[in-house]
Design a protein around this motif. Structure first.
Motif, PDB file in Angstrom:
ATOM      1  N   GLU A   4       0.993  -1.044   0.359  1.00  0.00           N
ATOM      2  CA  GLU A   4       0.087  -0.109  -0.031  1.00  0.00           C
ATOM      3  C   GLU A   4       0.876   1.175  -0.123  1.00  0.00           C
ATOM      4  OE1 GLU A   4      -3.374   1.977   2.709  1.00  0.00           O
ATOM      5  OE2 GLU A   4      -2.914   0.129   3.148  1.00  0.00           O
ATOM      6  N   LYS A   5       1.975   1.252   1.049  1.00  0.00           N
ATOM      7  CA  LYS A   5       2.866   2.424   0.774  1.00  0.00           C
ATOM      8  C   LYS A   5       3.379   2.542  -0.502  1.00  0.00           C
ATOM      9  CE  LYS A   5       3.719   1.928   5.968  1.00  0.00           C
ATOM     10  NZ  LYS A   5       4.809   1.994   6.608  1.00  0.00           N
ATOM     11  N   MET A   6       3.859   1.422  -1.038  1.00  0.00           N
ATOM     12  CA  MET A   6       4.669   1.664  -2.465  1.00  0.00           C
ATOM     13  C   MET A   6       3.701   2.275  -3.487  1.00  0.00           C
ATOM     14  SD  MET A   6       6.757  -2.055  -2.219  1.00  0.00           S
ATOM     15  CE  MET A   6       7.843  -1.774  -3.814  1.00  0.00           C
ATOM     16  N   ARG A   7       2.596   1.674  -3.521  1.00  0.00           N
ATOM     17  CA  ARG A   7       1.532   2.223  -4.544  1.00  0.00           C
ATOM     18  C   ARG A   7       1.259   3.547  -4.321  1.00  0.00           C
ATOM     19  NH1 ARG A   7      -2.310  -2.876  -3.780  1.00  0.00           N
ATOM     20  NH2 ARG A   7      -1.490  -4.420  -5.358  1.00  0.00           N
TER      21      ARG A   7
ATOM     22  N   MET B  95       7.254  -3.493  -6.901  1.00  0.00           N
ATOM     23  CA  MET B  95       5.745  -3.968  -6.341  1.00  0.00           C
ATOM     24  C   MET B  95       5.374  -5.256  -6.693  1.00  0.00           C
ATOM     25  SD  MET B  95       3.775  -0.147  -7.280  1.00  0.00           S
ATOM     26  CE  MET B  95       2.418  -1.088  -7.046  1.00  0.00           C
ATOM     27  N   GLU B  96       5.794  -5.633  -8.050  1.00  0.00           N
ATOM     28  CA  GLU B  96       5.442  -6.908  -8.494  1.00  0.00           C
ATOM     29  C   GLU B  96       6.073  -8.117  -7.834  1.00  0.00           C
ATOM     30  OE1 GLU B  96       6.760  -7.036 -12.510  1.00  0.00           O
ATOM     31  OE2 GLU B  96       5.124  -5.799 -13.193  1.00  0.00           O
TER      32      GLU B  96
ATOM     33  N   PRO C  15      11.731  -7.762  -1.225  1.00  0.00           N
ATOM     34  CA  PRO C  15      10.716  -7.530  -2.021  1.00  0.00           C
ATOM     35  C   PRO C  15      10.858  -6.399  -3.012  1.00  0.00           C
ATOM     36  CG  PRO C  15      10.508  -6.702   0.288  1.00  0.00           C
ATOM     37  CD  PRO C  15      11.896  -7.472   0.054  1.00  0.00           C
ATOM     38  N   GLY C  16      11.911  -5.540  -2.802  1.00  0.00           N
ATOM     39  CA  GLY C  16      12.042  -4.206  -3.901  1.00  0.00           C
ATOM     40  C   GLY C  16      12.665  -3.182  -3.383  1.00  0.00           C
ATOM     41  N   PRO C  17      12.680  -2.134  -4.187  1.00  0.00           N
ATOM     42  CA  PRO C  17      13.504  -1.134  -3.666  1.00  0.00           C
ATOM     43  C   PRO C  17      12.841  -0.078  -2.728  1.00  0.00           C
ATOM     44  CG  PRO C  17      12.454  -0.659  -5.824  1.00  0.00           C
ATOM     45  CD  PRO C  17      12.383  -2.231  -5.547  1.00  0.00           C
ATOM     46  N   ASP C  18      11.481  -0.247  -2.397  1.00  0.00           N
ATOM     47  CA  ASP C  18      10.995   0.543  -1.349  1.00  0.00           C
ATOM     48  C   ASP C  18      10.743  -0.184  -0.027  1.00  0.00           C
ATOM     49  OD1 ASP C  18       8.547   2.717  -3.418  1.00  0.00           O
ATOM     50  OD2 ASP C  18      10.573   2.879  -2.812  1.00  0.00           O
TER      51      ASP C  18
END
Length: 227
Positions: free
Chosen positions: A141-144, A166-167, A217-220
């Motif tokens: 949710e934060k990433m979006r 995100m993916e 999980p990703g950069p964020d």
């Protein structure tokens, strides 16, 4: 005690619950079975083992000693110390296995906890998986929200990196959903993986392999704040 040293102690106790080992064997198992420890060294392992011995959770036994003890100093060969779990150590490990708080499902610890799910009761497994899913849904949710705010200011490559992150989180959430559903249905992991392989083989348009537990999980990911 730091979270990383705590999870190292947990992993050592879990491996020694399976069978006694000496330091080299422990390090090899930690490297090969628990990828989160690939970068750690003997300089990290042995102080941790010493601490566990001091707590009374492990004992040291001399093993593989040379047949002629008087020749050992001349040959340079030293007896390997074998580490064994004590009754108190087993009880402590079982107490750790029963914990379901944030320390059980954060990025730094989830892979190690998952590696010992075979020794964990089903209700605890479900709670840990649900905690992990909840944490990742919050992160997603934060990433979006962050992407929606900054989309117009990002170049194409940075935007693609954000989407990739995100993916990755979305894939892990789907994997967790399937695991939780399987656990609630009373299925073992063998049945879960067989069913998942069958579904993938009939859906050639799938978005890719499901993530391994503990994948970055990703950069964020840094946007997530531990509680």
């Amino acid at each position: 005690m730091s979270r990383r040293s705590g999870i190292l102690e947990f992993a050592i106790l879990g491996l020694l619950r399976e069978c006694p080992m000496h330091g080299y064997e422990l390090r090899k198992r930690l490297n090969t079975s628990l990828g989160v420890f690939r970068a750690f060294s003997y300089g990290t392992l042995y102080p941790c083992l010493k601490t566990l011995v001091e707590h009374g959770w492990l004992i040291e036994d001399p093993g593989n000693a040379p047949e002629d003890a008087s020749a050992a100093p001349l040959s340079g060969r030293r007896a390997k110390i074998v580490y064994r779990l004590t009754t108190e150590g087993k009880e402590h490990f079982e107490e750790l296995l029963s914990q379901t708080g944030p320390d059980a499902y954060e990025d730094e610890t989830f892979a190690a906890r998952f590696a010992f799910f075979g020794q964990t009761s089903r209700d605890v497994r479900v709670r840990v998986l649900e905690g992990r899913r909840s944490r990742l849904e919050e992160r997603l949710e934060k990433m979006r929200a962050s992407l929606a705010r900054t989309r117009e200011r990002l170049d194409d490559y940075t935007l693609e990196l954000q989407r990739h992150g995100m993916e990755s989180v979305e894939r892990e959430v789907r994997w967790l959903n399937e695991l939780i559903e399987s656990e609630r249905a009373g299925h073992d992991l063998k049945g879960f993986t067989s069913g998942r392989s069958g579904r993938r083989s009939t859906t050639s348009g799938a978005s890719g392999a499901l993530p391994r537990p503990g994948d970055t999980p990703g950069p964020d990911a840094s946007d997530d704040t531990a509680t």
